[in-house]
Design an enzyme around this catalytic site. Structure first.
Site, short mmCIF file in Angstrom:
data_model
loop_
_atom_site.label_atom_id
_atom_site.label_comp_id
_atom_site.label_asym_id
_atom_site.label_seq_id
_atom_site.Cartn_x
_atom_site.Cartn_y
_atom_site.Cartn_z
N ARG A 1 0.30 4.70 4.19
CA ARG A 1 0.55 4.94 5.62
C ARG A 1 1.61 6.04 5.76
O ARG A 1 2.59 6.07 5.03
CB ARG A 1 1.05 3.65 6.28
CG ARG A 1 1.27 3.76 7.77
CD ARG A 1 1.42 2.38 8.39
NE ARG A 1 2.54 1.62 7.87
CZ ARG A 1 3.80 1.76 8.27
NH1 ARG A 1 4.09 2.66 9.19
NH2 ARG A 1 4.76 1.01 7.76
N HIS B 1 -7.11 32.86 -10.86
CA HIS B 1 -8.46 32.37 -11.10
C HIS B 1 -8.69 32.09 -12.58
O HIS B 1 -8.24 32.89 -13.41
CB HIS B 1 -9.45 33.42 -10.59
CG HIS B 1 -10.87 32.98 -10.67
ND1 HIS B 1 -11.39 32.01 -9.84
CD2 HIS B 1 -11.85 33.36 -11.51
CE1 HIS B 1 -12.65 31.81 -10.16
NE2 HIS B 1 -12.95 32.61 -11.17
N ALA C 1 5.79 13.83 -3.93
CA ALA C 1 4.51 13.53 -4.59
C ALA C 1 4.39 12.04 -4.84
O ALA C 1 5.38 11.37 -5.12
CB ALA C 1 4.43 14.28 -5.91
N GLU D 1 1.08 3.68 -7.05
CA GLU D 1 1.38 4.26 -8.37
C GLU D 1 1.15 3.24 -9.48
O GLU D 1 0.51 3.54 -10.50
CB GLU D 1 2.84 4.76 -8.40
CG GLU D 1 3.03 6.00 -7.55
CD GLU D 1 4.45 6.58 -7.59
OE1 GLU D 1 4.61 7.73 -7.17
OE2 GLU D 1 5.39 5.88 -8.01
N GLY E 1 0.81 -1.21 0.00
CA GLY E 1 0.00 0.00 0.00
C GLY E 1 0.84 1.26 0.00
O GLY E 1 0.35 2.33 0.33
P1 NDP Z 1 6.89 1.55 1.15
O1 NDP Z 1 7.71 1.28 2.34
O2 NDP Z 1 6.37 2.91 0.90
O3 NDP Z 1 5.65 0.57 1.13
C1 NDP Z 1 5.77 -0.81 1.32
C2 NDP Z 1 4.37 -1.37 1.43
O4 NDP Z 1 4.42 -2.78 1.49
C3 NDP Z 1 3.65 -0.89 2.68
O5 NDP Z 1 2.30 -0.67 2.35
C4 NDP Z 1 3.82 -2.07 3.63
O6 NDP Z 1 2.79 -2.18 4.57
C5 NDP Z 1 3.75 -3.22 2.66
N1 NDP Z 1 4.43 -4.41 3.13
C6 NDP Z 1 5.69 -4.51 3.64
N2 NDP Z 1 5.97 -5.80 3.95
C7 NDP Z 1 4.87 -6.53 3.64
C8 NDP Z 1 4.54 -7.90 3.73
N3 NDP Z 1 5.40 -8.79 4.21
N4 NDP Z 1 3.32 -8.30 3.32
C9 NDP Z 1 2.44 -7.39 2.84
N5 NDP Z 1 2.69 -6.08 2.73
C10 NDP Z 1 3.89 -5.65 3.12
O7 NDP Z 1 7.78 1.01 -0.06
P2 NDP Z 1 7.68 1.18 -1.61
O8 NDP Z 1 8.37 -0.04 -2.10
O9 NDP Z 1 6.32 1.48 -2.09
O10 NDP Z 1 8.59 2.45 -1.86
C11 NDP Z 1 9.91 2.50 -1.35
C12 NDP Z 1 10.39 3.91 -1.26
O11 NDP Z 1 10.68 4.37 -2.56
C13 NDP Z 1 9.38 4.90 -0.71
O12 NDP Z 1 9.40 4.96 0.68
C14 NDP Z 1 9.81 6.17 -1.35
O13 NDP Z 1 10.75 6.78 -0.51
C15 NDP Z 1 10.43 5.75 -2.64
N6 NDP Z 1 9.54 6.02 -3.78
C16 NDP Z 1 9.19 7.31 -4.04
C17 NDP Z 1 8.35 7.60 -5.07
C18 NDP Z 1 7.96 9.00 -5.33
O14 NDP Z 1 8.60 9.89 -4.82
N7 NDP Z 1 6.89 9.25 -6.08
C19 NDP Z 1 7.82 6.55 -5.94
C20 NDP Z 1 8.23 5.23 -5.57
C21 NDP Z 1 9.07 5.00 -4.53
P3 NDP Z 1 2.78 -1.33 5.96
O15 NDP Z 1 2.31 0.05 5.61
O16 NDP Z 1 1.80 -2.07 6.79
O17 NDP Z 1 4.17 -1.39 6.49
#
Ligand code: NDP
Length: 485
Positions: free
Chosen positions: A204, A468, A374, A181, A175
């Site tokens: 989150r 506007h 973003a 995205e 999530g």
């Molecule tokens: P995130 O840490 O944002 O999200 C990981 C997601 O996976 C969370 O929803 C997490 O849940 C879930 N998750 C983790 N472990 C498990 C599991 N074992 N089973 C099920 N669900 C799980 O990581 P992303 O990979 O999406 O992105 C990594 C980073 O890359 C971001 O933090 C950001 O800094 C960067 N990024 C930035 C972008 C931008 O600027 N537009 C675009 C893409 C990446 P929970 O919330 O419960 O922990």
């Protein structure tokens, strides 16, 4: 002691390349090792190809809207191979640009994997060994699988750009940024997207109201989002002991070529076939692909850091101080490998601050406060500063917030809504946070971020005349707080 180089950089992504060429421009003798394509995650398998896919995916809705505005539109389907060929061409071009930037700055490039042998020596996968006075580790991160049985059947964001064809049905697990995205991108491209998120609401850490609206809009636009849901079991459909489920080969026996092609598309991509998934909500479903977007881990495996005094944290990240220096004074680290704020522009700034500190005699800490960012969902989410939830735990705040149907979509009776929100300190009137959910929110938050970073008050926002008619004019016209918190 004399060294081969003043600086050796391991990793040719945004942070490493910037630091290498700026240090070289200062007169330092610099080399850089990269064992994959030059440009790193952002250019090769992250921000850049992702954003191009965001653009590609947005035209389906744009064409439908154009029709409602009176245009005659004859849209065919989305041609993934044609887009993919253009995308690959663009990535080749950008990789060349990065390589040229290094060459033109006089940086020696090693197309090899680097591993620390000691605090000043890097062993290269070519068999060479080089020494440097300073070593900068900028190896980034990589997608992490959840560690469940058969998770190797799934793909990650690294693979999505290389799929020979788009799946008909995909399950996205996670999530966060990447999950949301790609759910929107693939949905826009016509893929049936199901998304499982284990928590109560996606994204989150972002402002609750903002992420609530993004989730609502994702569902409205067609993403089958299930929160509080995870995979409990997954297998190749062909391995499932259930005769009611047809496998790709069963389904296509004795059919004409056209029908067979159609069914193969329905039942999978031929690379092992569809995947059967059992969810924590008790349902079972079959998908052509399962994509894990379950976080990223720092690339420190087999980097030889145990041969140096540099220390790793619990998640494998390199521990650094405010100057990006590790516990081994000759070794520095920047970017995602340090797991501070994992964003390209932050890695670049960390790389620049490192050069200021080490090569310009101007110790410079990286400022990690009030970084705008973003999420390129549809609609986008732009954010800077504190969420309402963070701010109200810190001090009393006024919340200025409005959510409305934007003019462009209201005219054609679409249900799209946008959100403009300011979190304001009751005591000082300073705008502590700004959150925007809207098309082009990424562009808007860059500008709002300047004001918030400067410490602007709500009164100063209000002194600015509205532009506007725009969506963002609401940021300077919200007169009364919606509530206090
Ligand atoms: P995130 O840490 O944002 O999200 C990981 C997601 O996976 C969370 O929803 C997490 O849940 C879930 N998750 C983790 N472990 C498990 C599991 N074992 N089973 C099920 N669900 C799980 O990581 P992303 O990979 O999406 O992105 C990594 C980073 O890359 C971001 O933090 C950001 O800094 C960067 N990024 C930035 C972008 C931008 O600027 N537009 C675009 C893409 C990446 P929970 O919330 O419960 O922990």
């Amino acid at each position: 002691m004399s060294f081969d180089y003043d600086l050796f950089v391991i990793g040719g992504g945004s942070g490493g390349v910037r630091a290498a060429r700026v240090a070289a421009a200062e007169g330092a003798k610099v080399a850089l090792a990269e064992d994959d394509r030059m440009g790193g995650t952002c250019v090769i398998r992250g921000c850049v190809p992702k954003k191009l896919m965001v653009f590609a995916s947005s035209y389906r809705e744009a064409m439908a809207e154009a029709q409602d505005y009176g245009w005659t539109v004859h849209a065919g389907g989305f041609d993934w191979p044609s887009f993919q060929a253009k995308l690959n061409g663009e990535l080749d071009r950008l990789e060349g640009v990065y390589r040229n930037l290094l060459n033109n700055s006089g940086v020696q490039i090693y197309d090899a994997r680097g591993k620390m042998k000691d605090a000043h020596t890097v062993a290269l996968s070519t068999g060479e060994e080089v020494t440097a006075k300073h070593i900068l580790i900028a190896t980034g991160g990589k997608p992490a699988l959840p560690g469940m049985d058969n998770d190797h059947l799934g793909i990650t964001s690294n693979d999505i750009f290389h799929l020979p064809e788009l799946p008909k049905r995909i399950l996205i697990v996670g999530g966060g940024f990447i999950a949301c995205e790609f759910a929107c991108i693939l949905n826009g491209m016509g893929v049936e997207v199901t998304q499982y998120y284990r928590g109560a609401q996606v994204l989150r850490g972002f402002d609750d109201e903002a992420r609530g609206l993004v989730a609502e809009m994702m569902i409205k636009k067609g993403v089958d989002l299930h929160v509080g849901t995870n995979i409990v079991e997954m297998r190749r459909e062909a391995d499932v002991d259930d005769t009611s489920l047809m496998t790709a080969s069963d389904a296509t026996k004795g059919l004409t070529e056209d029908k067979e092609a159609e069914l193969r598309h329905t039942y999978g991509q031929g690379k092992g076939g569809p995947i059967w998934v059992k969810a924590s909500n008790g349902t079972t479903q079959v998908f052509d692909q399962v994509m894990f977007a379950t976080g990223r881990t720092p690339n420190t495996e087999d980097l030889g850091l145990d041969n140096t005094g540099a220390k790793l944290g619990r998640r494998g990240e390199i521990i650094v101080d405010e100057y990006s220096q590790t516990s081994q004074p000759s070794i520095y680290a920047v970017g995602d490998v340090t797991n501070r704020v994992n964003l390209t522009p932050v890695a670049i700034r960390e790389g620049m601050a490192f050069v200021e500190t080490v090569f310009k005699g101007n110790p410079t800490k990286v400022d990690h406060e009030l970084i705008p960012s973003a999420v390129f969902t549809q609609p986008e989410l732009g954010t800077v500063g504190l969420t309402e939830e963070e701010a109200r735990d810190q001090e009393p705040v006024d919340i200025y917030c409005t959510s409305f149907r934007p003019m462009q979509q209201a005219f054609i009776d679409r249900e799209d809504r946008v959100l403009m929100k300011l979190v304001v300190s009751k005591e000082t009137d300073v705008v502590l946070g700004c959150h925007i959910v809207a098309p082009a929110a990424g562009e808007m938050i860059q500008l709002a971020g300047i004001a918030v970073k400067m410490g602007a008050t709500k009164a100063q926002f209000d002194q600015v005349c509205a532009v506007h008619p725009t969506m963002s004019e609401e940021l300077v016209t919200m007169k009364t707080p919606m509530r206090s918190a």
